[in-house]
Design a protein around this motif. Structure first.
Motif, mmCIF file in Angstrom:
data_model
loop_
_atom_site.group_PDB
_atom_site.id
_atom_site.type_symbol
_atom_site.label_atom_id
_atom_site.label_comp_id
_atom_site.label_asym_id
_atom_site.label_seq_id
_atom_site.Cartn_x
_atom_site.Cartn_y
_atom_site.Cartn_z
ATOM 1 N N LEU A 235 0.855 -1.174 0.000
ATOM 2 C CA LEU A 235 0.000 0.000 0.000
ATOM 3 C C LEU A 235 0.896 1.230 0.000
ATOM 4 O O LEU A 235 1.981 1.205 0.595
ATOM 5 C CB LEU A 235 -0.937 0.034 1.213
ATOM 6 N N GLU A 236 0.457 2.292 -0.643
ATOM 7 C CA GLU A 236 1.280 3.494 -0.759
ATOM 8 C C GLU A 236 0.474 4.745 -0.413
ATOM 9 O O GLU A 236 -0.723 4.832 -0.692
ATOM 10 C CB GLU A 236 1.848 3.600 -2.174
ATOM 11 N N TYR A 237 1.154 5.691 0.204
ATOM 12 C CA TYR A 237 0.550 6.972 0.586
ATOM 13 C C TYR A 237 1.438 8.063 0.019
ATOM 14 O O TYR A 237 2.597 8.190 0.406
ATOM 15 C CB TYR A 237 0.463 7.076 2.112
ATOM 16 N N ARG A 238 0.893 8.837 -0.907
ATOM 17 C CA ARG A 238 1.728 9.813 -1.615
ATOM 18 C C ARG A 238 1.790 11.139 -0.871
ATOM 19 O O ARG A 238 0.793 11.633 -0.350
ATOM 20 C CB ARG A 238 1.190 10.050 -3.021
ATOM 21 N N SER A 239 2.987 11.710 -0.831
ATOM 22 C CA SER A 239 3.193 13.051 -0.287
ATOM 23 C C SER A 239 4.196 13.757 -1.203
ATOM 24 O O SER A 239 5.404 13.501 -1.123
ATOM 25 C CB SER A 239 3.729 12.996 1.144
ATOM 26 N N GLY A 240 3.693 14.599 -2.084
ATOM 27 C CA GLY A 240 4.581 15.255 -3.043
ATOM 28 C C GLY A 240 5.212 14.245 -3.984
ATOM 29 O O GLY A 240 4.521 13.489 -4.664
ATOM 30 N N SER A 241 6.543 14.193 -4.000
ATOM 31 C CA SER A 241 7.248 13.290 -4.908
ATOM 32 C C SER A 241 7.661 11.975 -4.248
ATOM 33 O O SER A 241 8.315 11.153 -4.880
ATOM 34 C CB SER A 241 8.492 13.993 -5.467
ATOM 35 N N VAL A 242 7.308 11.791 -2.965
ATOM 36 C CA VAL A 242 7.682 10.561 -2.262
ATOM 37 C C VAL A 242 6.434 9.814 -1.804
ATOM 38 O O VAL A 242 5.336 10.367 -1.764
ATOM 39 C CB VAL A 242 8.602 10.848 -1.049
ATOM 40 N N TYR A 243 6.652 8.556 -1.471
ATOM 41 C CA TYR A 243 5.574 7.692 -1.013
ATOM 42 C C TYR A 243 6.003 7.019 0.287
ATOM 43 O O TYR A 243 7.161 6.607 0.426
ATOM 44 C CB TYR A 243 5.266 6.585 -2.031
ATOM 45 N N VAL A 244 5.057 6.891 1.209
ATOM 46 C CA VAL A 244 5.248 5.983 2.333
ATOM 47 C C VAL A 244 4.636 4.653 1.914
ATOM 48 O O VAL A 244 3.496 4.607 1.434
ATOM 49 C CB VAL A 244 4.573 6.507 3.614
#
Length: 709
Positions: free
Chosen positions: A637-646
């Motif tokens: 699963l991914e959570y996007r924040s700007g150009s990066v992902y958690v």
């Protein structure tokens, strides 16, 4: 009543044509090929300045002979004429790859370039079809006839070719029109009929020469059309209605002045709807002007339902797009759940067509439902398509997607105080809304009722049923948008969206429905936190009135931004018994420990066994599942924040189509990256959690804590 019917229903301009028994002429050949240029056309198409002089044409020629040349169009456009001309006969240009056209090659070499031009036009009609316009040739005529009969985008090029050459094209069409292959005969006959309709049947017969007697029956009952009329082909060859629809069984269409359209005219209406695509057949505007709009909406819905129950044949997808012509807000409410379900029934493409229908309707309700799909639907492909469609509409209006969404929230006829009065005659009821936009009803004395009562014997026989139905529609409509509007405001708090003072006054504080949410939240402007009071003025934490300047911006603060005032605001809302539509003041605030902020992964969550239900619930908080792998499993699963992902990497993963196939899963890695996938690199990603802004960091930690708690 016949006088009230539009002429298109009593004397339709199209002709249903049945081909006569074929007359086959064996061995018929087209005349020699030729190119017919219009004035200045060849000069316009001729090659412009070529590449730099140092181009190695000898090497390019060798590569072309060996089949290795990448951008061959350049060679044939500007290369040495004596070396290039012999290569034309075997050249098969790849127009899509080269990005160049062959029109310049045709202008340069004339008929010697015919073979590659025919290949390019057939292979890529959208890019090279127009190059056939000056070409009179038997193979070109066959290609054009096929485009014309297809009714697709390429039919316009075919129509232009036939209009341009007129009777001169007839000898090139005859070998197919009088040939043994049935499919080619029908296409060529349609092309001949188009020429006859635009010029005259006599012109086509004369051009057929000694085969005039065989051609004449193909031109029977041809209507006259203006040259270049975009509807000419439809008038000559109207679509046949599929067996799934018997127009005579469709609901009667009511006329505006009273009476109904005769059932035998239903077939004419259906034919015009089937003709319509991106452009609506002109005769339908006459039908709309003469008929009752709700009746037309019901007619369109009945066609759509017959199509669905008849297997929804792809060739008759006009039954879906018809809803975009005559559908109303009730159509939107009925269609949206179907669109949302279709991807799960392996009908993603059809669902995307449905988005076009909602956009074509263009009403406030239609766009609200389209925006709802863009924000909340479980099928990612449909959600992305809806977002693209909303963005397209917004760009057309010169707005951002969020600005458009602000303007799309219906007002539902609510008064300035955000309520609705329902009149039963001898008694009246008031509808209000709570912090979740759930409606409630009070009577004349202000007493809360469990629900709106059904009309009784003493109530007005016309007012009461209408008011009761209005309440039923209101509940349905508000329920459809409530969760979307709650989600929009919560997202605005998380992403730091700002409104101009004017937009906020018009679409938030001044909106009769959204204001029910706005007055239950804390806002900030110019560094000052405020709330929206009952009288729609702004008040600070000390209940002092605050004026919002015209040039100011206003935002929804995360509790992180309220600092030391957070406890005071929490106490104030408790004192006033203000319930918030989503957690704002009571929202948990988290921060990374110093070692975690400096790291690229979070060991404290790795290895945790988590319930599958909690894992799937992350979808509601902005997390998206990774691309399904070969075995149909989503492994992260991914959570996007700007150009990066958690990224949360999973041990077993989520099985597409059976997400609850197991009770739990294990988190193998929790990490930050710019390229999400299942396995993190052993030596880190070059990113750390310190890159996340405080709000995103708090939210991610809140999600992970809730997931593993």
């Amino acid at each position: 009543m016949a006088d009230a019917l539009p002429g298109v229903l009593t004397d339709p301009p199209w002709r249903v044509w049945d081909a006569p028994d074929p007359v086959i002429v064996k061995g018929l050949k087209p005349p020699p090929s030729k190119i017919v240029w219009e004035d200045g056309e060849r000069e316009k198409w001729a090659p412009g300045p070529g590449p730099a002089p140092e181009t190695d044409w000898d090497d390019a020629v060798r590569q072309q002979r060996d089949g290795r040349l990448w951008r061959s169009v350049e060679l044939f456009t500007w290369g040495p004429e004596d070396d290039v001309r012999p290569l034309l006969a075997t050249w098969k240009p790849d127009i899509g790859r080269s990005g160049l056209g062959v029109d310049a090659v045709l202008a340069r070499f004339g008929l010697d370039a015919l073979a590659p031009v025919l290949h390019a036009a057939k292979d890529s009609p959208e890019n090279a079809g127009g190059t056939l316009l000056p070409v009179l040739d038997g193979k070109a005529a066959r290609i054009v006839s096929g485009w014309l009969a297809s009714g697709g985008e390429d039919a316009g090029i075919a129509h232009a070719w036939l209009t341009r050459h007129g009777a001169d094209a007839v000898p090139y069409l005859l070998p197919d029109a009088l040939g043994a292959r049935e499919s080619l005969r029908a296409k060529a006959a349609l092309a001949l009929r188009l020429i006859a309709a635009e010029r005259s049947p006599e012109a086509v017969v004369d051009a057929a020469g000694r085969h005039a007697a065989a051609v004449a029956p193909l031109l029977a009952d041809v209507p006259r059309v203006d040259p270049g009329d975009p509807w000419a082909v439809a008038l000559l060859d109207p679509p046949r209605i599929g067996g799934w629809l018997d127009p005579a069984t469709l609901p009667a269409v009511a006329l505006r002045g009273g009476g109904i359209v005769p059932l035998e005219a239903n077939a004419h209406i259906a034919t015009m709807l089937a003709m319509s695509g991106d452009d609506v057949f002109p005769g339908l505007s006459d039908v709309h002007d003469a008929c009752d709009p709700p009746s037309l909406a019901a007619f369109a819905w009945a066609i759509f339902e017959r199509w669905r129950t008849g297997g929804a044949p792809t060739a008759d997808a006009w039954a879906l797009t018809t809803l975009g012509i005559w559908g109303d807000d009730d159509t939107v409410r009925r269609l949206t759940p179907i669109l949302r379900a279709w991807p799960g029934q392996a009908m993603h493409h059809r669902a995307v067509q449905g988005l076009d229908v909602l956009a074509a309707m263009g009403t406030e309700t239609a766009l609200v439902h389209l925006d709802g799909i863009a924000r909340k639907v479980k099928f990612g492909g449909l959600r992305d398509a809806a977002r693209a469609k909303i963005a397209q509409v917004a760009r057309h209006l010169g707005l951002t997607g969020e600005q458009l969404a602000d303007r799309l929230v219906p007002r539902f006829g609510l008064d300035a105080s955000g309520t609705l009065t329902l009149d039963y005659g001898p008694r009246r009821f008031t509808v209000g809304f709570d912090e979740q936009l759930k409606p409630y009803v009070t009577d004349d004395d202000g007493k809360l009722r469990k629900s709106l009562p059904k009309p009784g014997a003493k109530d007005d026989p016309s007012l009461a049923p209408a008011a009761y139905q209005r309440y039923a529609d209101l509940k349905k409509d508000v329920r459809a948008i409530a969760s979307v509007q709650l989600g929009r405001l919560e997202a605005a708090m998380l992403n730091g969206r700002r409104w101009s003072a004017a937009d906020w006054r018009d679409h938030i504080a001044g909106h009769p429905l959204i204001w029910h949410l706005a007055r239950r939240l804390v806002w900030t402007s110019g560094g000052t936190a405020v709330r929206l009071a009952e009288d729609r003025t702004l008040a600070d934490v000390d209940d002092k009135t605050v004026t919002l300047p015209d040039g100011a911006e206003i935002a929804l603060p995360h509790p992180i931004h309220l600092g030391d005032d957070l406890p005071t605001w929490t106490e104030l809302f408790a004192d006033y018994e203000i319930l918030q539509p989503f957690p704002q003041l009571a929202r948990p605030v988290h921060a990374f420990a110093s070692d975690e902020a400096a790291s690229w992964h979070l060991p404290r969550f790795e290895g945790a066994e988590v319930p599958m239900g909690r894992l799937l619930a992350l979808d509601k908080h902005g997390w998206e599942r990774g691309r399904p792998q070969d075995n149909g499993t989503q492994n992260w699963l991914e959570y996007r924040s700007g150009s990066v992902y958690v990224v949360i990497s999973l041990f077993s993963g989520i099985q597409v189509g059976m997400p609850y196939g197991r009770d739990t899963d294990r988190l193998t890695h929790v990490w930050i990256t710019e390229r999400p996938h299942r396995f993190p690199p052993k030596d880190g990603t070059g990113h750390t959690f310190a890159e996340l802004d405080p709000v995103t960091a708090s939210e991610v930690l809140a999600h992970l804590t809730s997931l593993t708690g």
